[in-house]
Design a protein around this motif. Structure first.
Motif, short mmCIF file in Angstrom:
data_model
loop_
_atom_site.label_atom_id
_atom_site.label_comp_id
_atom_site.label_asym_id
_atom_site.label_seq_id
_atom_site.Cartn_x
_atom_site.Cartn_y
_atom_site.Cartn_z
N LEU A 162 81.17 83.65 108.28
CA LEU A 162 80.19 83.11 107.36
C LEU A 162 80.05 81.60 107.54
CD1 LEU A 162 78.30 83.76 105.00
CD2 LEU A 162 80.27 83.66 103.47
N ASP A 163 78.84 81.11 107.30
CA ASP A 163 78.55 79.67 107.35
C ASP A 163 79.46 78.95 106.35
OD1 ASP A 163 77.52 77.10 106.99
OD2 ASP A 163 75.44 77.74 107.20
N GLN A 164 80.45 78.24 106.86
CA GLN A 164 81.46 77.62 105.99
C GLN A 164 80.90 76.46 105.17
OE1 GLN A 164 84.74 78.85 105.50
NE2 GLN A 164 83.59 80.53 106.49
N GLU A 165 79.94 75.74 105.71
CA GLU A 165 79.33 74.65 104.92
C GLU A 165 78.62 75.20 103.70
OE1 GLU A 165 77.31 71.36 106.88
OE2 GLU A 165 78.01 72.17 108.80
N LEU A 166 77.86 76.27 103.90
CA LEU A 166 77.14 76.87 102.79
C LEU A 166 78.13 77.46 101.78
CD1 LEU A 166 74.56 77.92 101.41
CD2 LEU A 166 74.65 79.91 102.94
N THR A 168 81.24 76.54 101.20
CA THR A 168 81.90 75.46 100.48
C THR A 168 80.99 74.87 99.41
OG1 THR A 168 83.24 74.91 102.42
CG2 THR A 168 83.00 73.20 100.75
N LYS A 169 79.73 74.68 99.75
CA LYS A 169 78.76 74.14 98.78
C LYS A 169 78.66 75.05 97.56
CE LYS A 169 73.76 73.23 98.43
NZ LYS A 169 73.41 74.43 97.62
N LEU A 170 78.53 76.35 97.79
CA LEU A 170 78.40 77.28 96.67
C LEU A 170 79.70 77.37 95.87
CD1 LEU A 170 76.32 80.20 98.25
CD2 LEU A 170 75.52 78.33 96.81
N MET A 171 80.84 77.28 96.53
CA MET A 171 82.12 77.30 95.82
C MET A 171 82.25 76.07 94.92
SD MET A 171 83.99 80.01 96.37
CE MET A 171 84.27 81.35 97.53
N ASP A 172 81.83 74.92 95.44
CA ASP A 172 81.91 73.69 94.63
C ASP A 172 80.99 73.78 93.42
OD1 ASP A 172 83.73 72.66 96.41
OD2 ASP A 172 82.28 71.40 97.49
N GLU A 173 79.79 74.30 93.63
CA GLU A 173 78.85 74.45 92.51
C GLU A 173 79.39 75.43 91.49
OE1 GLU A 173 75.21 75.68 94.30
OE2 GLU A 173 74.71 73.68 95.09
N ALA A 185 82.15 87.27 94.39
CA ALA A 185 80.73 87.20 94.02
C ALA A 185 80.07 85.99 94.67
CB ALA A 185 80.58 87.15 92.51
N VAL A 186 80.78 84.87 94.69
CA VAL A 186 80.23 83.67 95.33
C VAL A 186 80.09 83.88 96.84
CG1 VAL A 186 80.57 81.20 95.74
CG2 VAL A 186 81.19 82.18 93.52
N THR A 187 81.07 84.54 97.43
CA THR A 187 81.01 84.81 98.87
C THR A 187 79.84 85.73 99.19
OG1 THR A 187 83.42 84.59 98.97
CG2 THR A 187 82.33 85.57 100.87
N ARG A 188 79.61 86.72 98.36
CA ARG A 188 78.44 87.61 98.57
C ARG A 188 77.14 86.81 98.47
NH1 ARG A 188 81.52 91.33 95.24
NH2 ARG A 188 80.21 90.80 93.43
N GLU A 189 77.07 85.91 97.51
CA GLU A 189 75.87 85.07 97.38
C GLU A 189 75.67 84.21 98.62
OE1 GLU A 189 72.49 83.08 95.99
OE2 GLU A 189 73.41 84.99 95.41
N ALA A 190 76.77 83.70 99.19
CA ALA A 190 76.66 82.91 100.41
C ALA A 190 76.12 83.76 101.56
CB ALA A 190 78.02 82.33 100.78
N MET A 191 76.55 85.04 101.62
CA MET A 191 76.03 85.95 102.65
C MET A 191 74.53 86.10 102.53
SD MET A 191 78.42 87.58 104.59
CE MET A 191 77.78 89.22 104.84
N VAL A 192 74.06 86.36 101.33
CA VAL A 192 72.63 86.58 101.12
C VAL A 192 71.85 85.31 101.42
CG1 VAL A 192 70.87 87.16 99.40
CG2 VAL A 192 73.04 88.42 99.44
#
Length: 427
Positions: A162-166, A168-173, A185-192
């Motif tokens: 998975l795109d680690q930058e994306l 990390t951004k979503l995890m921080d948010e 759930a956050v990881t699934r959102e990053a996938m989509v």
């Protein structure tokens, strides 16, 4: 889609309407937009081994794979691709080849234009197409080459890359949110988001929507279902389904069937792959067979005649019905490549091989042609039913061979050049 007709409960519904998508052409194969769900597979040969890859693609195509993905990971592999395409064509095989690119796909496609031309589709992983400042330019390079050659792309996000930058951004948010979600759930959102943002960028670069297929593969069944439900609800791109790293043997078959079956029933998915780990020395075509059987048992497509056979019990201590069922099923699958042209419609045939009097006659009557073999303690006679009516009774040591001959005769008379449904006769 109309509800299934049922005289007992008319409210029993069939599969949901298919996810509404734009149709993508991959070579001569249509994906999405109401086209039949496509079965695809992938080689595990070294693509630089031209003869070995040709042989495996040919085997997968004969088994029914309608597209085949090959690894293009280095210069030798890229140089081999047009020779593989041409070698297959000499065998009369035009199954579209998909190039699987990671890390240096932009370089290989640019350096080997014959490879870019020979492939019917490019598979791009947004998680490793490039990193940091290079990611956008390298992604753009591939899209521009695809546009130049008129090739579609599959943008395939994957849980394991998975795109680690994306992410990390979503995890921080999420951490800063008043109502944070769990990590999965956050990881699934990053996938989509990875798939959708990449598709949007491809369109900005001039890639039309009817040349984009999306996927978001994970290895856990519940995560896969959740990711694809979200992806389908937020887009109308054609969708490729697959449970990545499904595993070996029954585990891989069960996991893939459970996940994909639910999504297909909900109308999600335009092309599928069953990603089975082969047994040591095992047959790669097994994943094609499982994909076909999944679609056929769910009623989406027909590929080969179905053979119904009882599981056996204390009434069936003889192994005759098991051996006959296996013999008929193997015979049908082996002959199907030739039968497709010789016997149009034969894939709709239903055969029953039953083991005793309890359900044998009834199930045999429901099949086009069926046999009820004698169970333990029953008279040594095997009634054969053709199109719901008793045709004859077989006896003696040649029952299996005699029934197989009747099946072959039925196929020839019903689906052959001078097709006519066999006339049933009393014994």
């Amino acid at each position: 889609m109309n509800k299934l007709e049922n005289p007992i409960d008319s409210d029993i519904a069939g599969p949901a309407p298919r996810h509404r998508t734009t149709q993508v052409k991959v070579g001569d194969v249509a994906v999405g937009g109401g086209a039949p769900i496509v079965v695809q597979s992938m080689t595990n040969t070294d693509t630089a081994d031209i003869d070995g890859t040709i042989a495996q693609v040919a085997a997968l195509a004969r088994a029914g794979s309608e597209m085949v993905r090959i690894t293009v990971d280095r210069e030798e592999a890229a140089a081999a691709v047009p020779h593989i395409r041409d070698g297959l064509a000499k065998r009369g095989i035009t199954t579209p080849l998909i190039g699987d690119f990671h890390y240096i796909g932009h370089k290989l496609l640019a350096a080997y234009p014959a490879c870019a031309e020979a492939l019917a589709k490019y598979r791009i992983n947004p998680g490793n197409v490039g990193f940091k400042d290079k990611r956008d330019t390298q992604f753009a390079d591939i899209i521009e080459i695809a546009n130049r050659n008129g090739k579609p792309v599959r943008i395939g996000a994957n849980w394991g890359s998975l795109d680690q930058e994306l992410l990390t951004k979503l995890m921080d948010e999420n951490a800063a949110s008043a109502n944070p979600r769990d990590v999965r759930a956050v990881t699934r959102e990053a996938m989509v988001q990875s798939a959708l943002l990449s598709a949007a960028r491809a369109e900005e670069l001039g890639m039309p929507k009817d040349r984009i297929i999306l996927s978001a593969k994970v290895s856990a069944v519940q995560d896969l279902i959740a990711v694809y439900q979200d992806l389908a609800s937020r887009s109308d791109y054609a969708i490729h389904l697959g449970l990545t790293e499904a595993g070996m043997g029954s585990k891989g078959i069960v996991a893939s069937s459970a996940a994909l079956g639910i999504l297909l029933q909900q109308g999600i998915g335009d092309t599928i792959r069953i990603s089975l780990t082969p047994e040591p020395g095992g047959d790669r075509t097994r994943e094609v067979q499982v994909g076909q059987e999944l679609l056929q048992t769910m009623g989406f497509r027909t590929f080969v005649p179905l053979v119904a056979a009882c599981p056996g019990c204390g009434r069936t201590t003889s192994t005759t019905f098991q051996e006959l069922a296996r013999s008929i099923q193997d015979f049908i699958r082996d002959e199907m490549p030739g039968w497709k042209t010789k016997y149009p419609g034969v894939e709709e045939l239903n055969v029953a091989v039953m083991g005793c009097i309890v359900n044998g006659p009834g199930e045999s009557k429901h099949a086009n042609i069926g046999i009820s073999l004698p169970g333990t303690g029953e008279a040594p006679a095997a009634p054969v039913f053709v199109d719901g009516k008793k045709f004859r009774t077989l006896r003696g040591p040649t029952i299996s061979a005699d029934f197989k001959a009747l099946v072959i005769d039925y196929i020839d008379q019903r689906y052959g050049q001078n097709a006519k449904v066999p006339v049933t006769a009393a014994e």
